[in-house]
Design a protein around this motif. Structure first.
Motif, PDB file in Angstrom:
ATOM      1  N   THR A 114     -40.745   0.341  14.857  1.00 33.66           N
ATOM      2  CA  THR A 114     -39.874  -0.791  15.215  1.00 33.66           C
ATOM      3  C   THR A 114     -38.633  -0.837  14.328  1.00 33.66           C
ATOM      4  O   THR A 114     -37.652  -1.486  14.680  1.00 33.66           O
ATOM      5  N   ALA A 143     -33.822   2.604  14.197  1.00 32.36           N
ATOM      6  CA  ALA A 143     -32.633   2.367  15.025  1.00 32.36           C
ATOM      7  C   ALA A 143     -32.887   1.332  16.117  1.00 32.36           C
ATOM      8  O   ALA A 143     -33.475   0.278  15.854  1.00 32.36           O
ATOM      9  N   HIS A 144     -32.446   1.632  17.335  1.00 30.60           N
ATOM     10  CA  HIS A 144     -32.509   0.683  18.448  1.00 30.60           C
ATOM     11  C   HIS A 144     -33.163   1.357  19.641  1.00 30.60           C
ATOM     12  O   HIS A 144     -33.293   2.574  19.671  1.00 30.60           O
ATOM     13  N   LEU A 145     -33.515   0.545  20.645  1.00 27.09           N
ATOM     14  CA  LEU A 145     -34.246   1.079  21.796  1.00 27.09           C
ATOM     15  C   LEU A 145     -33.567   2.311  22.397  1.00 27.09           C
ATOM     16  O   LEU A 145     -34.235   3.310  22.704  1.00 27.09           O
ATOM     17  N   ALA A 146     -32.238   2.260  22.563  1.00 21.88           N
ATOM     18  CA  ALA A 146     -31.545   3.385  23.211  1.00 21.88           C
ATOM     19  C   ALA A 146     -31.670   4.670  22.396  1.00 21.88           C
ATOM     20  O   ALA A 146     -31.634   5.773  22.950  1.00 21.88           O
ATOM     21  N   ILE A 147     -31.804   4.532  21.077  1.00 24.01           N
ATOM     22  CA  ILE A 147     -32.002   5.703  20.219  1.00 24.01           C
ATOM     23  C   ILE A 147     -33.472   6.128  20.278  1.00 24.01           C
ATOM     24  O   ILE A 147     -33.789   7.317  20.379  1.00 24.01           O
ATOM     25  N   ARG A 148     -34.374   5.142  20.233  1.00 27.83           N
ATOM     26  CA  ARG A 148     -35.814   5.461  20.281  1.00 27.83           C
ATOM     27  C   ARG A 148     -36.198   6.099  21.617  1.00 27.83           C
ATOM     28  O   ARG A 148     -37.196   6.812  21.704  1.00 27.83           O
ATOM     29  N   ASN A 149     -35.415   5.816  22.667  1.00 31.02           N
ATOM     30  CA  ASN A 149     -35.683   6.419  23.972  1.00 31.02           C
ATOM     31  C   ASN A 149     -35.414   7.915  23.994  1.00 31.02           C
ATOM     32  O   ASN A 149     -35.854   8.603  24.914  1.00 31.02           O
ATOM     33  N   ARG A 150     -34.638   8.424  23.033  1.00 26.30           N
ATOM     34  CA  ARG A 150     -34.336   9.866  23.019  1.00 26.30           C
ATOM     35  C   ARG A 150     -34.786  10.573  21.748  1.00 26.30           C
ATOM     36  O   ARG A 150     -35.154  11.745  21.791  1.00 26.30           O
TER      37      ARG A 150
END
Lengths: 161, 291
Positions: free
Chosen positions: B99, B102-109
């Motif tokens: 958690t 970084a942020h969701l958009a970074i965690r998505n990749r």
């Protein structure tokens, strides 16, 4: 100039086949090769969130992805949400709550929130703020954006339940 | 702020990747999720001749539990790690750590393999690898080999990965019963790199600490285990005086830098405060009673 290679993508439901240099950023590809300038470029190193789009349903930074990496992917940009005559429900909430001033960050905000709400509509204010923390806005002070997202989440939750 | 010119190859097997990486005539760099590499390319801090995209290697995307070991494929994304029931059951400290990435958009990749090989000293997953005694499996080079996390991180952004090698998976041995954990991080704003982060594992039997592990990030050239402090905890209970002594030991053993974000002294102060919180959490989670 290196050799260009062909890529196929589907953006907002439309198929495109284009030749790209391997180093072409996805954000530049969308804006300059496809003319989809709703996706904005702020920092170009993954900090500001302005260029956020959806790739196969997940929010990503389009400045931290090469166009060639998106070969065969399904992309959604802000142009895929709604248009000026028919805003989508999230865009409508941003408008109602005055969740934008200059609008530069707005497309990235909308795409980030689209991803957030697709996964969870029962969000606390803290979760909304955490979810927005990767998108910088220099105008609003965020409060109206949080209000818009809270309202949009409530509406989406009401519709789905 | 545009990447330099490079060639790009998307491979579908580990062998294809290691064959390209072993060819010393061209400088090849692996791209997994690209969330650290793309900024470096955009800033032109990296200028590889070939990018080897390993995102198409399906074998690197598994996350399995077998024989008391959880093995995580190098291409496992942060978002998948954070939502994995296997991870939540056996390593809730990782679920918490994710958690903070970084942020969701970074965690998505972003991927675990990419984070470990990038080896940012303030990143969460390298600290987790050290805390959880991870073993890193590498293919290519002179043959497959296993590297212990403690030998993997050599200095800032430098690892033990050799030319022609590719990290394929990370294995974590399960923790014993009566284990508690703690994780705390301070960053300037949510999702930023840690100014200081501390994580701990304590095993408590009959009120006494039988095993102690403490790892820190953001306060030295690499993430580090705090061996001296761990030794002070083993065989002991946890009370206020002892906790203070342990925190002071850790503060004296780290070498935080001063930069635009924070001074060395502030980082050292943070490590003390965070260590106390993390050890209390871990001790309570393991069933210990703080006096």
């Amino acid at each position: 100039m290196t050799r260009k290679v062909p890529i196929n993508v589907r953006v907002n439901g439309t198929k495109y086949e284009r030749m790209v240099e391997p180093r072409r950023l996805l954000s530049d590809f969308l804006r300059e090769d496809l003319g989809l300038t709703g996706t904005h470029m702020g920092c170009e190193h993954g900090v500001c969130g302005a260029c956020t789009i959806l790739l196969d349903g997940d929010s990503i930074r389009s400045c931290l992805c090469l166009a060639i990496q998106a070969d065969n992917a399904e992309l959604t940009t802000v142009e895929g949400l709604g248009d000026i005559e028919a805003l989508n429900p999230l865009q409508q909430k941003f408008r109602e709550h005055h969740a934008l001033q200059c609008g530069f960050c707005t497309s990235g905000m909308l795409m980030t929130v689209t991803d957030m709400l697709s996964k969870n509509t029962s969000l606390t204010d803290e979760e909304i703020r955490e979810g927005l923390s990767g998108n910088l806005c220099r105008c609003t002070g965020y409060q109206h954006i949080v209000d818009a997202v809270r309202d949009a989440a409530k509406q989406a939750g009401d519709v789905s339940s | 702020m545009k990447p330099p010119i490079f060639d790009y190859v998307k491979v579908s097997t580990v062998e294809e990747a290691t064959a390209i990486l072993a060819d010393s005539s061209k400088e090849a760099v692996v791209i997994a999720g690209g969330q650290s590499l793309l900024p470096m390319l955009n800033f032109r801090l990296a200028a590889p001749e070939i990018l080897v995209d390993i995102s198409g290697i399906e074998a690197l995307k598994s996350l399995i539990e077998r024989d008391n070991v959880v093995t995580i494929g190098a291409m496992t994304r942060h978002v998948d790690l954070g939502s994995s029931p296997i991870i939540a059951r056996h390593f809730p400290v990782i679920t918490k750590a994710v958690t903070h990435i970084a942020h969701l958009a970074i965690r998505n990749r972003g991927t675990i393999g990419g984070s470990l090989c990038h080896a940012d000293p303030a990143a969460e997953l390298p600290m987790m690898a050290l805390l959880l005694n991870a073993e890193l499996m590498v293919a290519g080079g002179k043959g497959p080999r296993t590297i212990a996390a403690k030998d993997f991180f050599q200095s800032a952004l430098e690892t033990d990965i050799q030319e022609g090698e590719l990290l394929v998976s990370v294995s974590l041995p399960l923790l014993p019963p009566n284990t508690g954990w703690g994780f705390e991080e301070v960053s300037r704003k949510s999702g930023d790199f840690a100014l200081a982060a501390v994580s701990a594992i304590l095993v408590v039997n009959d009120g006494e600490i039988s095993e102690a592990r403490i790892a820190v990030a953001g306060v030295d050239e690499t993430p580090r285990r705090m061996n001296g402090a761990e030794a002070m905890l083993r065989g002991k209970m946890l009370d206020d005086d002892h906790l203070t002594a342990v925190c002071e030991t850790i503060q004296s053993e780290i070498n935080p830098e001063t930069d635009l974000q924070a001074s060395s002294n502030y980082r050292r102060h943070l490590i003390g405060v965070l260590t106390a919180r993390v050890l209390k959490d871990a001790f309570a989670g393991a069933g210990g009673i703080f006096e």
